[in-house]
Design a protein around this motif. Structure first.
Motif, PDB file in Angstrom:
ATOM      1  N   ARG A  83      16.329 -15.395  41.395  1.00 30.18           N
ATOM      2  CA  ARG A  83      15.393 -14.271  41.471  1.00 30.18           C
ATOM      3  C   ARG A  83      14.108 -14.645  42.219  1.00 30.18           C
ATOM      4  O   ARG A  83      13.694 -13.943  43.149  1.00 30.18           O
ATOM      5  CB  ARG A  83      15.083 -13.742  40.067  1.00 30.18           C
ATOM      6  N   ALA A 110      20.315  -4.325  41.803  1.00 30.27           N
ATOM      7  CA  ALA A 110      20.309  -5.787  41.961  1.00 30.27           C
ATOM      8  C   ALA A 110      21.515  -6.424  41.286  1.00 30.27           C
ATOM      9  O   ALA A 110      22.161  -7.315  41.843  1.00 30.27           O
ATOM     10  CB  ALA A 110      19.014  -6.357  41.389  1.00 30.27           C
ATOM     11  N   ASP A 134      22.641 -17.234  33.321  1.00 26.92           N
ATOM     12  CA  ASP A 134      22.760 -16.196  34.365  1.00 26.92           C
ATOM     13  C   ASP A 134      24.228 -15.825  34.576  1.00 26.92           C
ATOM     14  O   ASP A 134      24.572 -14.645  34.718  1.00 26.92           O
ATOM     15  CB  ASP A 134      22.217 -16.696  35.717  1.00 26.92           C
TER      16      ASP A 134
END
Ligand SMILES: Nc1ncnc2c1ncn2[C@@H]1O[C@H](COP(=O)(O)OP(=O)(O)OP(=O)(O)O)[C@@H](O)[C@H]1O
Ligand SMILES: [Mg+2]
Lengths: 248, 273
Positions: free
Chosen positions: B216, B150, A93
């Protein structure tokens, strides 16, 4: 072509608001060079770096980009302590964020971006850690992830702020070799701030001595003991061992 | 009884709860991660003070609430505020002053005291339908912006400096985050009361992040928990004849305890491997 500077400034005052920290800086960053930035605490190293990155507007003057904006894409590796560790993000990420600069606002990362993320992680030897939480990695592993994040954005200029602070000898050595290899393979320009003289003297092609002023000299000159002794005001000796430079 | 649970009156309050829950639940993840808990309470308290002032001066309370929030968001994001001592001190001081002003104004407001108290600390059971439309519009608009952008919101809140070196307009995204937080607080307090709104802005995100959720799923999880707690409030309060907010907040408390338990268990599992 090679001698058109990537970025340069002439007689530029750098600082915060109206407060000048580094007056009258003249500096040109050449493509492919490794500029090591040395100096005592509070000397203005971070100020110089942030001004070149465009994070801090110059007090007077401007940073110009003679090579063209398109040829200057930053890969910024901030100090590890600066990164917020409360976020439950995996190593992958974090690295994926390096791609965001290549995507327009509102566009989601696609398959290419995920592939580039994995490649960058592999490049720093962290492919098997991709799914682990960033905050649960060791210090050296975090540093590698942050370098991978910078690489994922296909930078032309890698900017590292104290990349080996708090690292053990082995990790420090590995990071140095990684930076050298990346530079050789990708032809990156590197700006690196460090308190560790031997790191800078080993990596750099030119050295910026920063102490309320900026003096740039070829690394060979900086390796002379007198220059550093005069700069730091303490006796410094430099020895070369196995291609590394050791400072006593 | 079942018939009462689905009366038009109750359906309105479910809808109000759902809107407040969705918006606050989503934002709660940011509130926890960006350590905005203190800021959220202070903004909420500023809104109440502004509403109390509006009643005192016979002004429109909704306009006053929005004004209070914008003023607060501007004040709290003013860079010089944190230059000498941490920003939290100024936020805490504003909280105290706003609370005092609110109490004072309510005490001096002879008529409509009950109505005002209801507005500030009241419940989703007294929602004027017109406000539902406004809140619905805000939730849909904000939801669309957050979903579409986002990655900009994530990058800006995780590492603004790096984001700026890559050309992300962090000031803009940060401003949008603060303003939407303020807007949601101002409108939601009107619908759900200050106590419930504050709980919804903190506890759902806290519960899912304690449960060691990834980022998320944390947003979706927090929205679901907030929705559950918010909608169950009016229903259970009708059945048990107790105040709505208290029921919702009690549920959220259970979620937080549950989240902590799950997190503990997952941590032990990971260490065991
Ligand atoms: N945000 C700021 N506002 C005003 N002055 C600042 C700010 N940040 C740093 N300074 C001042 O600028 C000078 C240079 O700071 P800088 O951070 O560039 O030093 P440095 O060389 O990076 O030091 P270190 O080795 O400790 O990291 C210092 O005197 C510092 O007090
Ligand atoms: Mg520094």
């Amino acid at each position: 072509m090679a001698n058109i500077p990537l970025m340069q400034c002439r007689q530029t005052d750098m600082g915060y608001g109206r407060k000048v920290v580094l007056p009258d800086v003249s500096l040109a960053v050449a493509p492919g060079e490794v500029l090591g930035i040395l100096g005592p605490n509070g000397a203005g190293k971070t100020t110089l770096l942030k001004t070149l990155l465009g994070l801090l507007p110059p007090v007077r003057g401007a940073i110009s980009v003679p090579a063209g904006r398109a040829r200057v894409r930053f890969g910024y590796v901030p100090q590890r302590q600066v990164v917020d560790e409360t976020f439950p993000l995996t190593a992958a990420d974090v690295v994926l964020m390096g791609r965001y600069g290549l995507l327009r606002p509102g566009r989601r990362p696609g398959r290419d971006d995920h592939a580039a993320t994995l490649r960058a992680l592999a490049e720093v030897g962290m492919a098997d850690q991709a799914r682990r939480l960033y905050r649960e990695l060791s210090g050296g592993q975090k540093q590698r992830v942050l370098i991978a994040r910078a690489l994922a954005g296909q930078p032309t200029v890698l900017v590292l702020d104290e990349p080996t602070t708090d690292m053990d000898l082995g990790s420090e050595r590995a990071i140095l070799e990684l930076i050298q290899r990346l530079r050789a393979e990708h032809g990156l320009t590197v700006l690196v701030v460090s308190h560790l003289l031997h790191v800078v003297l080993t990596l750099a092609t030119r050295v910026a001595l920063v102490d309320r002023r900026v003096e740039v000299l070829p690394v060979e000159d900086a390796r002379g003991s007198e220059v550093l002794s005069a700069f730091y005001g303490v006796r410094v000796q430099v020895h070369a061992i196995n291609g590394m430079h050791v400072v006593v | 009884m079942l018939h009462d649970l689905f009366s038009p009156f109750m359906l309105t309050s479910y809808l109000a709860s759902a809107l407040v829950g969705t918006a606050c639940g989503f934002l709660s993840v940011y509130v926890i991660l960006k350590r905005l808990v203190f800021l959220a309470v202070a903004l909420a308290q500023l809104v109440s003070a502004a509403v109390a002032l509006a009643f005192f001066l016979h002004l429109n309370p909704t306009v006053a609430a929005l004004g209070g929030v914008v003023l607060g968001a501007l004040l709290f994001s003013w860079p010089a505020l944190g230059s000498v001592l941490p920003r939290e001190n100024a936020i805490g001081t504003s909280y105290a002053l706003a609370s005092a002003a609110g109490v004072l104004l309510i005490a001096k407001n002879a008529q409509g005291e009950e109505h005002l108290l209801n507005l500030l600390y009241g419940s989703v059971l007294t929602v004027p339908p017109g406000e539902l439309w406004v809140m619905g519009g805000v939730v849909i608009l904000a939801g669309a912006v957050y979903l579409r952008y986002a990655k900009e919101f994530l990058f800006t809140s995780f590492d603004p400096e790096m984001a700026r070196t890559l050309g992300v307009r962090t000031r803009l995204w940060e401003a949008v985050l603060y303003v939407s937080l303020g807007l949601v607080i101002a409108l939601a307090i009107h619908l759900g009361g200050i106590m419930l709104v504050f709980a919804l802005l903190v506890m759902p995100g806290y519960a899912v992040l304690l449960a060691r959720s990834r980022l998320r799923p944390a947003f979706w999880g927090a929205v679901v928990l907030a929705l559950l707690a918010a909608v169950a409030g009016p229903a259970l309060s009708l059945i048990w004849d107790v105040p709505t907010s208290a029921v919702s907040i009690g549920l959220l408390g259970l979620f937080v305890i549950g989240g902590a338990g799950i997190g503990h268990w997952r941590g032990a599992l990971e260490r065991g491997r």
